[in-house]
Design an enzyme around this catalytic site. Sequence first.
Site: not given
Ligand code: ADP
Ligand code: MG
Length: 367
Positions: A17, A20, A106-107, A111, A156, A208
Amino acid sequence: MSDGVWAAPGRVNLIGEHTDYNDGFVMPFALPHTTIATAARRDDGLLRLHSANAAGGTVHLRVADLAPGSPGGWSDYPAGVVWALRDAGHPVGGADIHYESTVPAGAGLSSSAALEVVTALALSDLYELGLERQCIARLCRRAENVYVGAPTGIMDQTASACCTAGHALHLDTRDLAQRQIPFDLAAHGLSLLVVDTRVQHSHSEGEYGKRRAGCEAGAAALGVDVLRDVPYAALDAALARLDDPEVRGLVRHVVTENHRVERVIAHLEAGEAEAIGPVLTEGHASLRDDFRVSCRELDLVVDSALTAGALGARMTGGGFGGSAIVLTRTPAAGAVSQAVLEEFEARSLTAPRIFSAAPAAGAKRLS
Ligand code: ADP
Ligand code: MG
């Protein structure tokens, strides 16, 4: 009419952690949670994007008009991928894409990378680009850095594109060399719990940036380009040359964390999966005390899980909220989860979301 269905997973980082951006080692694995894209090619240059996970209906964009700094919102991620592909010279036109995701957003479980990588893989197939996985990861990172404007590393997108089931992915962020490390939890009677604290403290971005700058200052003071170049065996001598206690902590974390990645690999390759537990816990202490990116909720997950008999636990991701991981023998997993939930409830904190995750496959075409 759809031309195909593709899936790309979220990820957790097992160990490695804040390494990178110091050219160090990371070791993520893919989650069973995926973002699924149902996509069809369009020959009129229009990009129509819809997500079951986002409010606001369908987004219509002209592929030829895409440029960094435009609309904003969730569609920046897939639009950025189309832009990055075209900017790299790949002949990508329009598409209809519908997304559905089980990756918590956002966890700290990426995502965003799942959304990017599934888009790139679908477009690579729809437009017969034949892009390799590492190339997809690089282009998706560019989309996130330049189009979305988020200064993330390469981990990621590489995890989502390149992980394989039953393995963690050892990635050297200096030369991008990859190695699949066997991590078959079930064969060892182990479970890995992901605990999403559901908090993200607002100062995380600024902090960060400060950590990155501090790592650069440490490298400069030691006369190396990046902290990756400080060998573990030379750590004590390096620390003795640093006056600033904060920088000393940053350097100590990065150097020991790279070493922890190597220790985890050695244990896993020797078939000693349980032995990684204490290394994970050491990693947490280092992020909490030396790198100072933990928070009350993450510490509470780690402390309560260990008290309840977990083999090891640590925060994962950038910190100041997001998720933690807990390694436990499978029969104890229920009691460990319960103990974490009870400690949060006793402090009137929002209940964390806890799930068990075995290393799953990277991005792929489903049909
Ligand atoms: P993480 O990557 O940790 O989940 P990020 O802030 O990098 O957090 O990304 C989250 C953002 O990505 C969301 O707020 C949204 O804008 C977008 N996102 C991710 N997956 C989806 C999805 N399936 N549909 C729409 N938006 C998404
Ligand atoms: Mg992300």
